[in-house]
Write an enzyme that holds these catalytic residues in place. Structure first.
Site, short mmCIF file in Angstrom:
data_model
loop_
_atom_site.label_atom_id
_atom_site.label_comp_id
_atom_site.label_asym_id
_atom_site.label_seq_id
_atom_site.Cartn_x
_atom_site.Cartn_y
_atom_site.Cartn_z
N CYS A 2 35.42 68.27 115.60
CA CYS A 2 36.48 67.27 116.03
C CYS A 2 35.99 65.87 115.54
CB CYS A 2 36.67 67.31 117.31
SG CYS A 2 37.16 69.01 118.05
N ARG A 27 38.14 66.00 109.57
CA ARG A 27 37.17 66.89 110.75
C ARG A 27 37.85 67.89 111.61
NH1 ARG A 27 32.14 64.97 111.15
NH2 ARG A 27 31.98 65.84 113.43
N TRP A 75 40.09 70.06 116.07
CA TRP A 75 40.04 71.32 115.74
C TRP A 75 39.68 72.30 116.72
CZ3 TRP A 75 36.87 75.46 114.50
CH2 TRP A 75 37.26 76.37 113.42
N ASN A 101 33.12 66.09 120.81
CA ASN A 101 33.11 66.94 119.77
C ASN A 101 31.88 67.59 119.91
OD1 ASN A 101 32.96 67.98 117.20
ND2 ASN A 101 31.54 66.23 116.43
N GLY A 102 32.07 68.99 119.79
CA GLY A 102 31.09 70.03 119.96
C GLY A 102 31.47 71.13 120.71
N GLU A 481 32.96 80.03 93.22
CA GLU A 481 33.54 78.79 93.79
C GLU A 481 34.99 78.47 93.37
OE1 GLU A 481 32.89 76.82 95.93
OE2 GLU A 481 33.57 74.64 95.35
N LYS A 485 38.05 77.82 95.69
CA LYS A 485 38.91 76.63 95.90
C LYS A 485 40.43 76.89 95.60
CE LYS A 485 37.02 73.79 96.66
NZ LYS A 485 35.45 73.96 96.87
N GLU A 488 41.28 78.17 99.42
CA GLU A 488 41.04 77.10 100.40
C GLU A 488 42.38 76.31 100.56
OE1 GLU A 488 36.88 75.38 101.09
OE2 GLU A 488 37.43 75.32 99.07
N HIS A 504 34.03 99.28 88.04
CA HIS A 504 33.69 99.82 89.06
C HIS A 504 34.58 99.96 90.52
CE1 HIS A 504 29.79 101.07 87.08
NE2 HIS A 504 29.60 99.69 86.89
N LYS A 603 36.36 69.98 107.59
CA LYS A 603 35.51 69.85 106.57
C LYS A 603 33.92 69.99 107.04
CE LYS A 603 34.24 66.82 103.04
NZ LYS A 603 34.57 67.81 102.05
C1 G6P Z 1 33.66 73.89 105.51
C2 G6P Z 1 34.12 73.18 104.42
C3 G6P Z 1 33.47 73.70 103.03
C4 G6P Z 1 31.99 73.50 103.18
C5 G6P Z 1 31.34 74.19 104.19
C6 G6P Z 1 29.77 73.72 104.27
O1 G6P Z 1 33.81 75.21 105.68
O2 G6P Z 1 35.49 73.66 104.50
O3 G6P Z 1 34.23 73.16 101.97
O4 G6P Z 1 31.62 74.05 101.74
O5 G6P Z 1 32.11 73.73 105.22
O6 G6P Z 1 29.62 72.24 104.47
P1 G6P Z 1 28.60 71.39 104.25
O7 G6P Z 1 29.11 70.21 104.88
O8 G6P Z 1 27.46 71.88 105.26
O9 G6P Z 1 28.32 71.36 102.93
#
Ligand code: G6P
Length: 608
Positions: A2, A27, A75, A101-102, A481, A485, A488, A504, A603
């Site tokens: 959060c 966040r 969140w 937050n936490g 990756e 993307k 997500e 396979h 994030k």
């Molecule tokens: C979340 C984000 C991802 C990110 C991951 C790791 O899941 O949505 O985009 O890659 O955290 O975050 P960091 O800040 O440790 O790179």
């Protein structure tokens, strides 16, 4: 998970809190609230949904009067994202208000105890125990009550606290969740992240775990966990306001994709001098490097995939075995790690809870640690033996782009540095690779300029079912990756497969019209992947290939081709991911998705 913010000064607090919350919205954004104090009365407004709803409900803060206050963007973890579960939470007597937050791990037992003592709970959150504990311990001294209450808490918390008996005073407490104090003139702030502060001040204090602060408009005192005042250094925030804003782009994600050439340049430029890699932030002697028997890279999400892609360069150049581990798995794996292990921790935010826990686990087993992190002063940066910053600037979009490419770039720098120290690379190859690294930003810019057809491709490969991404070696790492993307931000199921594995199993899923994105940039094995393209085409797939300029053979196999420049194969991943980021972006845009704030994601994941 959060975002929290606090302000005390001489102007109305609510608009400042709302502006700060907008910056912290990445966040968490399922509900939000503010509490402000005026003449000894605390007014609270909270609402489910985005900060925009809170702005509307409070008429941009006008309906919540007072010159000091606290705010929160949530969140949800404990309890659904409803108005009632939104923060701030208020004590039964209405005198105390808290944002958090936490996660409070022992909240169930505290809740039982407080309920037995007659405190009534309004919400399902873990946070609410804190505000009742403060009320219970308050005997006229807020600092004492805060200390007593927090001594009962287990877990992680960054807290903002206010009390109607102490007009204009805020408390900010940090334990295992980020918290930064901002020092203004006649006003002071706290926030989970500097992006919420840069519009108001550039002078910041980074609190450490166990520390807390008392803020008034004209004063700020930091205390250690025993309540003794301590001196903390003031740091200058160097990020500009523009860097934390959209700068004319429709979304932060697009802006951040476009910023990649500059970001990668910032990661490289200070570390290449006189045609050599200099890592002031990672000084290992040749003997120390020789002592490393294996390297373990750990991270979550895209940072994990950056590790998967970077691993090839380290193994190839340094001949040290490298494993890449998901932090959430590594921490419970009883890992084979000792003092001969170098742990490389990748994290954009530097605050990801699983990554921190894995790091602590490995450090306890004797591993030396190198953190590759974007956010200065973050927890991971502080915990590591060595920290190399990625210098990507603030990344706001939840789905990372420049965070990923800069992490990868720093891994390449590390690989080159270590290979030279270990005497494993000829001078000719070393200088050739340095040149190749220095041209990466230019290559990325070319990809951005070279592919105007990407929005059209996004329409053609937009799928209601799923999309497959295939590749081999570094191309496979990029496929992982690229698929992430797509998932997500567009909510389309996307799956990355090592191209050689298709036969396979996965090939059974290929039908008429199935979109397949095939990565064929790694010259040594591009031909093999082209065979896999032929196999899926024979079963009706529609193939979009990503290949190096000059690969004409691919034109006769794939339906469409996106070309990237002729980049050094070892570093190709950092360039070939760019069109895949754009593809996901345009698909999500066509589908009307909330690109910067995808549903259910945050994030910075500061909970397990
Ligand atoms: C979340 C984000 C991802 C990110 C991951 C790791 O899941 O949505 O985009 O890659 O955290 O975050 P960091 O800040 O440790 O790179």
């Amino acid at each position: 998970m959060c975002g929290i913010v606090g302000f005390t000064g001489r102007q109305s607090a609510a608009p400042v809190l709302l502006e700060g919350l907008k910056k912290l919205e990445y966040r968490g954004y399922d509900s939000a609230g503010i509490a402000c104090e005026q003449k000894g009365t605390i007014s609270v407004s909270k609402v489910s949904g985005r900060i925009a709803n809170l702005c509307e409900k409070t008429e941009n803060g006008r309906l919540v009067p007072g010159c000091s206050g606290i705010g929160h963007t949530r969140w949800a973890t404990h309890g659904a994202p409803t108005d009632i579960n939104a923060h701030p939470h208020v004590s039964n007597d209405g005198r105390f208000s808290v944002v958090h937050n936490g996660i409070i791990e022992n909240y169930m037992e505290l809740r039982k105890e407080l309920t037995a003592r007659g405190y009534q709970f309004q919400s399902e959150t873990d946070t609410e125990v804190i505000v009742h504990l403060i009320e219970m311990y308050y005997k006229g001294n807020l600092k004492d009550a805060v200390m007593k209450a927090t001594s009962r808490l287990e877990g992680s918390y960054a807290l903002g606290i206010m009390c109607s008996d102490c007009p204009g005073t805020l408390f900010a407490v940090r334990e295992a969740s980020p918290l930064i104090l901002g020092i203004g003139v006649g006003e002071n702030f706290f926030a989970s992240d500097v992006t919420a502060l840069v519009a108001y001040t550039r002078n910041a204090i980074y609190l450490d775990d166990g520390e807390f602060a008392e803020l008034t408009a004209d004063d700020m005192t930091v205390f250690d966990c025993t309540g003794t005042p301590i001196h903390k250094p003031v740091s200058r925030i160097t990020w500009s306001i523009e860097a934390a804003e959209k700068g004319g782009y429709e979304h932060f994600m697009l802006k951040e994709i476009m910023e990649q050439p500059r970001a990668v340049k910032s990661a490289i430029a200070p570390r290449i001098q006189d045609d050599r890699v200099h890592l002031d932030d990672f000084e290992f002697t040749a003997d120390e490097l020789r002592d490393i028997r294996k390297i373990v890279i750990t991270a979550c999400g895209s940072a994990y995939y950056a590790g998967c892609a970077g691993r090839y360069a380290i193994e190839k150049l340094c001949r040290i075995p490298v494993t890449v581990e998901l932090a959430s798995e590594l921490r419970y794996n009883d890992p084979q790690i000792d003092e001969h292990t170098l742990l490389i921790v990748l994290s954009q935010s530097g605050e990801t809870a699983d990554t921190i826990a894995a790091m602590r686990e490995c450090q306890a087993r004797g591993a030396k640690s190198l953190a590759i992190v974007n956010v200065v002063g973050s927890t991971i940066a502080k915990l590591a033996d060595h920290t190399m910053y990625t210098w990507a600037g603030p990344e706001i979009a939840v789905a990372t782009t420049k965070g990923y490419t800069t992490q990868l770039t720093v891994l390449y720098l590390f690989a080159l540095y270590a290979a030279e120290k270990l005497d494993l690379i000829s001078s000719e190859s070393y200088h050739k690779l340095i040149d190749a690294l220095e041209t990466l930003p230019k290559m990325m810019q070319q990809v951005l300029d070279m592919n105007p057809a990407l929005p059209k491709m996004a329409k053609k490969y937009n799928s209601k079912g799923s999309v497959f991404y295939i590749g081999r070696n570094t191309d496979y790492a990029v496929a992982l990756e690229g698929a992430l993307k797509m998932k997500e931000i567009s909510y389309i199921h996307a799956e990355a497969y090592a191209a050689g594995e298709l036969k396979h199993g996965t090939i059974a899923l290929i039908d008429e019209g199935q979109p397949v994105i095939a990565l064929c940039c790694n010259e040594q094995i591009a031909e093999k992947t082209m065979n896999n393209i032929i196999e899926v085409k024979a079963r009706g797939a529609k193939v979009l290939a990503v290949a190096r300029k000059g690969n004409r053979a691919i034109l006769s196999h794939a339906d469409d081709v996106i070309y990237i420049p002729k980049v050094e194969p070892l570093f190709s991943a950092a360039v070939e991911i760019v069109p895949l980021q754009l593809l996901a972006y345009y698909v999500a845009k066509d589908n009307g998705c909330d690109i910067d704030k995808p549903k259910n994601l945050a994030k910075s994941v500061t909970v397990e």
